[in-house]
Design an enzyme around this catalytic site. Structure first.
Site, PDB file in Angstrom:
ATOM      1  NE  ARG A 155     -51.163   4.263 -11.855  1.00  0.00           N
ATOM      2  CZ  ARG A 155     -51.619   5.509 -11.683  1.00  0.00           C
ATOM      3  NH1 ARG A 155     -52.836   5.728 -11.206  1.00  0.00           N
ATOM      4  NH2 ARG A 155     -50.859   6.554 -11.991  1.00  0.00           N
ATOM      5  CG  ASP A 215     -47.290  11.293  -4.291  1.00  0.00           C
ATOM      6  OD1 ASP A 215     -46.407  11.308  -5.159  1.00  0.00           O
ATOM      7  OD2 ASP A 215     -48.428  11.755  -4.474  1.00  0.00           O
ATOM      8  NE  ARG A 251     -52.997  14.941 -11.176  1.00  0.00           N
ATOM      9  CZ  ARG A 251     -52.455  13.729 -11.091  1.00  0.00           C
ATOM     10  NH1 ARG A 251     -53.232  12.693 -10.878  1.00  0.00           N
ATOM     11  NH2 ARG A 251     -51.149  13.549 -11.253  1.00  0.00           N
ATOM     12  CE  LYS A 262     -45.968   6.369  -9.521  1.00  0.00           C
ATOM     13  NZ  LYS A 262     -46.566   7.525 -10.239  1.00  0.00           N
ATOM     14  CG  ASN A 263     -43.783   9.977  -9.255  1.00  0.00           C
ATOM     15  OD1 ASN A 263     -44.307   9.198 -10.056  1.00  0.00           O
ATOM     16  ND2 ASN A 263     -44.388  10.398  -8.171  1.00  0.00           N
ATOM     17  CB  CYS A 314     -56.937  10.638 -12.143  1.00  0.00           C
ATOM     18  SG  CYS A 314     -56.004  11.592 -10.973  1.00  0.00           S
TER      19      CYS A 314
HETATM   20  C1  EPZ Z   1     -46.637  14.581  -9.779  1.00  0.00           C
HETATM   21  O1  EPZ Z   1     -47.906  14.731 -10.386  1.00  0.00           O
HETATM   22  C2  EPZ Z   1     -46.552  13.133  -9.334  1.00  0.00           C
HETATM   23  N1  EPZ Z   1     -46.683  12.235 -10.494  1.00  0.00           N
HETATM   24  C3  EPZ Z   1     -47.678  12.842  -8.341  1.00  0.00           C
HETATM   25  O2  EPZ Z   1     -47.508  11.506  -7.884  1.00  0.00           O
HETATM   26  C4  EPZ Z   1     -47.552  13.779  -7.152  1.00  0.00           C
HETATM   27  O3  EPZ Z   1     -48.630  13.566  -6.275  1.00  0.00           O
HETATM   28  C5  EPZ Z   1     -47.555  15.235  -7.647  1.00  0.00           C
HETATM   29  O4  EPZ Z   1     -46.510  15.428  -8.622  1.00  0.00           O
HETATM   30  C6  EPZ Z   1     -47.328  16.217  -6.510  1.00  0.00           C
HETATM   31  O5  EPZ Z   1     -46.096  15.945  -5.894  1.00  0.00           O
HETATM   32  C7  EPZ Z   1     -45.597  12.011 -11.255  1.00  0.00           C
HETATM   33  O6  EPZ Z   1     -44.525  12.550 -11.031  1.00  0.00           O
HETATM   34  C8  EPZ Z   1     -45.774  11.038 -12.381  1.00  0.00           C
HETATM   35  P1  EPZ Z   1     -48.529  18.642  -9.918  1.00  0.00           P
HETATM   36  P2  EPZ Z   1     -48.269  16.113 -11.176  1.00  0.00           P
HETATM   37  O7  EPZ Z   1     -48.562  19.150 -11.303  1.00  0.00           O
HETATM   38  O8  EPZ Z   1     -47.084  16.619 -11.877  1.00  0.00           O
HETATM   39  C9  EPZ Z   1     -52.319  21.450  -9.791  1.00  0.00           C
HETATM   40  C10 EPZ Z   1     -48.101   9.286  -7.408  1.00  0.00           C
HETATM   41  O9  EPZ Z   1     -48.877   8.765  -6.608  1.00  0.00           O
HETATM   42  N2  EPZ Z   1     -51.967  21.817 -11.176  1.00  0.00           N
HETATM   43  O10 EPZ Z   1     -47.383  19.001  -9.043  1.00  0.00           O
HETATM   44  O11 EPZ Z   1     -49.488  15.854 -11.972  1.00  0.00           O
HETATM   45  C11 EPZ Z   1     -52.797  20.007  -9.711  1.00  0.00           C
HETATM   46  O12 EPZ Z   1     -54.171  19.933 -10.037  1.00  0.00           O
HETATM   47  C12 EPZ Z   1     -48.521  10.534  -8.181  1.00  0.00           C
HETATM   48  O13 EPZ Z   1     -46.940   8.867  -7.656  1.00  0.00           O
HETATM   49  C13 EPZ Z   1     -52.686  22.841 -11.800  1.00  0.00           C
HETATM   50  O14 EPZ Z   1     -53.607  23.423 -11.219  1.00  0.00           O
HETATM   51  O15 EPZ Z   1     -48.623  17.051  -9.952  1.00  0.00           O
HETATM   52  C14 EPZ Z   1     -52.534  19.672  -8.270  1.00  0.00           C
HETATM   53  O16 EPZ Z   1     -53.592  20.161  -7.486  1.00  0.00           O
HETATM   54  C15 EPZ Z   1     -49.929  10.987  -7.806  1.00  0.00           C
HETATM   55  N3  EPZ Z   1     -52.374  23.160 -13.076  1.00  0.00           N
HETATM   56  C16 EPZ Z   1     -51.253  20.465  -7.952  1.00  0.00           C
HETATM   57  O17 EPZ Z   1     -51.137  21.459  -8.974  1.00  0.00           O
HETATM   58  C17 EPZ Z   1     -51.367  22.535 -13.758  1.00  0.00           C
HETATM   59  O18 EPZ Z   1     -51.110  22.905 -14.927  1.00  0.00           O
HETATM   60  C18 EPZ Z   1     -49.979  19.598  -7.975  1.00  0.00           C
HETATM   61  O19 EPZ Z   1     -49.918  19.000  -9.224  1.00  0.00           O
HETATM   62  C19 EPZ Z   1     -50.647  21.502 -13.117  1.00  0.00           C
HETATM   63  C20 EPZ Z   1     -50.957  21.158 -11.821  1.00  0.00           C
END
Ligand code: EPZ
Length: 427
Positions: free
Chosen positions: A400, A304, A121, A23-24, A116
């Site tokens: 999802r 995840d 996020r 998915k990702n 969410c």
């Molecule tokens: C991706 O989300 C994945 N989603 C998530 O999978 C996964 O849990 C996550 O990466 C971490 O591996 C997709 O790829 C569609 P991040 P993403 O930006 O990109 C903080 C699933 O179940 N952060 O790496 O949104 C954020 O709040 C989903 O398949 C900031 O602070 O994750 C979090 O605490 C859930 N500022 C941490 O970084 C930002 O600008 C990791 O978030 C961006 C992120």
């Protein structure tokens, strides 16, 4: 029509399974397809609601996107700078549009996706990087307004290796003027997969999979046929399910290295896991070794897989400590697992799980509610090990990211079915 999963625990899992495209990986590849006017085909796209929602979102941007079986064809870029408001508000993945839209339409107006069920996020890392490349970004009235007359390369130090921010910046940098260096970027297999896809389209990228990625902007990208990597989280979920249920399962379609942190967590004298570079084989008797694990960016234990790990540790022969360091609200599944009789104590980002193998308690089937995608998977895993029947509601969350999970598990011998919810049963 609302549906539920009904699971009777105790059946061992046996057989072979091939996991679908990740998915990702598919979600960013779909958006990469809008970076060229030529046709891009993404293969092995799973039938899961997040992928369907992304194609709807893209269509609301004027993208010509159509599914043909397991392939999705993208013909040309976005024609509009804003998607359907309601749709993009519901779709977390809409934030992944930022890079692609700025690189092509040079303008993006989207509702701030907001938080969410697993956390706030924020988007600061995305925004800081896009600004460094020349974009003007303003958050106003719950909307994000971005525009860029021209995008230029930049050296960008990311304060955290955000997966989505890395993907947005890769897509922007691929069509920017000059060179971009992403320092402390994400290293997930899905990042490597996106880089491979962009290079197949004519992109100039190196260092993917490491913490420093270099991207040289090109004038235009071309059409290609892109293959996503296998879904390592679905594979990891199957490892956890087999460890809990016991049995002998061979998992194909994922690089064993991509789930090494997960297989290491489950390996024990009672759960033998080995691979030949293609297939990961799990042979288990149902006894679980307790763990002390912190979630972290790749290659460490993935957030995840945290709920699935917790679901399994409810049965462990000891006390497990699970620290969730990536998202601040990702323990909603704990209160559902407790309905089975699990012994879980939460303290801020830490969960302490006293397994039934230690306490002598027996987990018994219960009615539970999925609260988010991976949390729902964690409930399924625990139900496979519990005595008697469990019902899991709100399985739309699970749909999802998992394609017909009941088929995948029942083909391996699990006693699981998807049934319509009679009105009185819900809630
Ligand atoms: C991706 O989300 C994945 N989603 C998530 O999978 C996964 O849990 C996550 O990466 C971490 O591996 C997709 O790829 C569609 P991040 P993403 O930006 O990109 C903080 C699933 O179940 N952060 O790496 O949104 C954020 O709040 C989903 O398949 C900031 O602070 O994750 C979090 O605490 C859930 N500022 C941490 O970084 C930002 O600008 C990791 O978030 C961006 C992120």
């Amino acid at each position: 029509m609302e549906e539920m999963l009904v699971i009777r625990g105790g059946a061992p899992l046996r057989g072979e399974v091939t996991v679908h495209g990740a998915k990702n990986a598919v979600l960013p590849l779909l958006l990469a397809g809008t970076l060229t006017d030529e046709e891009v085909e993404i293969c092995d796209c799973p039938f899961i609601s997040d992928v369907e929602a992304m194609t709807l979102l893209m269509r609301s941007l004027g993208v010509d996107v159509a599914r043909e079986g397991r392939r999705i064809r993208v013909r040309g870029g976005a024609k509009r700078a804003s998607a359907d408001g309601a749709l993009s508000k519901t779709m977390r993945s809409s934030m992944f549009m930022l890079g692609a839209l700025l690189a092509t339409v040079r303008e993006v107006h989207m509702p701030l996706p907001g938080g969410c069920n697993i956390g706030a996020r924020p988007l600061d890392i995305h925004i800081d990087g896009l600004r460094a490349m020349g974009a003007r970004v303003e958050a106003r009235d719950d909307m994000l307004h971005c525009c860029a007359d021209e995008l230029h390369g930049a050296d960008i130090v990311m304060r955290y290796p955000s997966v989505g921010a890395t993907e947005n910046l890769m897509m922007c940098a691929s069509l920017a003027r000059g060179d971009t260096c992403l320092i402390n970027c994400a290293r997930e297999p899905e990042i490597v997969c996106l880089a491979r896809g962009l290079k197949a389209m004519g992109g100039d990228i190196s260092g993917e999979g490491t913490s420093v990625m270099r991207i040289r902007g090109v004038r235009k990208l071309r059409g290609a046929s892109l293959m996503p990597c296998g879904d390592r989280i679905v594979a990891g979920t199957l490892v956890a399910a087999t460890a809990v249920a016991g049995g002998d399962v061979a998992i194909y379609g994922v690089d064993p290295c991509d789930i090494a942190s997960v297989t290491d967590a489950f390996k024990s004298d009672h759960c033998l896991i080995d691979d030949d570079g293609v297939c990961v084989r799990v042979r288990a008797d149902g006894r679980i070794r307790p763990v002390n694990i912190s979630t972290a960016p790749f290659p460490l234990f993935p957030t995840d897989m945290q709920a699935q790990l917790m679901g399994a540790m409810c049965f462990a022969d000891g006390v497990s400590v699970i620290d969730e360091t990536v998202f601040e609200r990702r323990f909603a599944h704990a209160r559902e697992l407790v309905k089975l009789g699990a012994d879980i104590t939460l303290d801020a980002g830490r969960a302490i799980v006293r397994g039934s193998g230690l306490t002598g308690g027996r987990l018994k089937g219960a009615t539970m509610y999925a609260r988010d995608l991976r949390g729902g998977a964690g409930l399924v895993i625990a139900a496979l090990g519990a005595e008697g029947e469990s019902k899991i509601f709100d399985i739309g969350y699970i749909d999802r990211g998992y394609e017909r999970p009941e088929d995948m598990l029942s083909c391996l011998g699990a006693d699981i079915s998807r049934l319509p919810v009679a009105g009185v049963e819900a809630r």
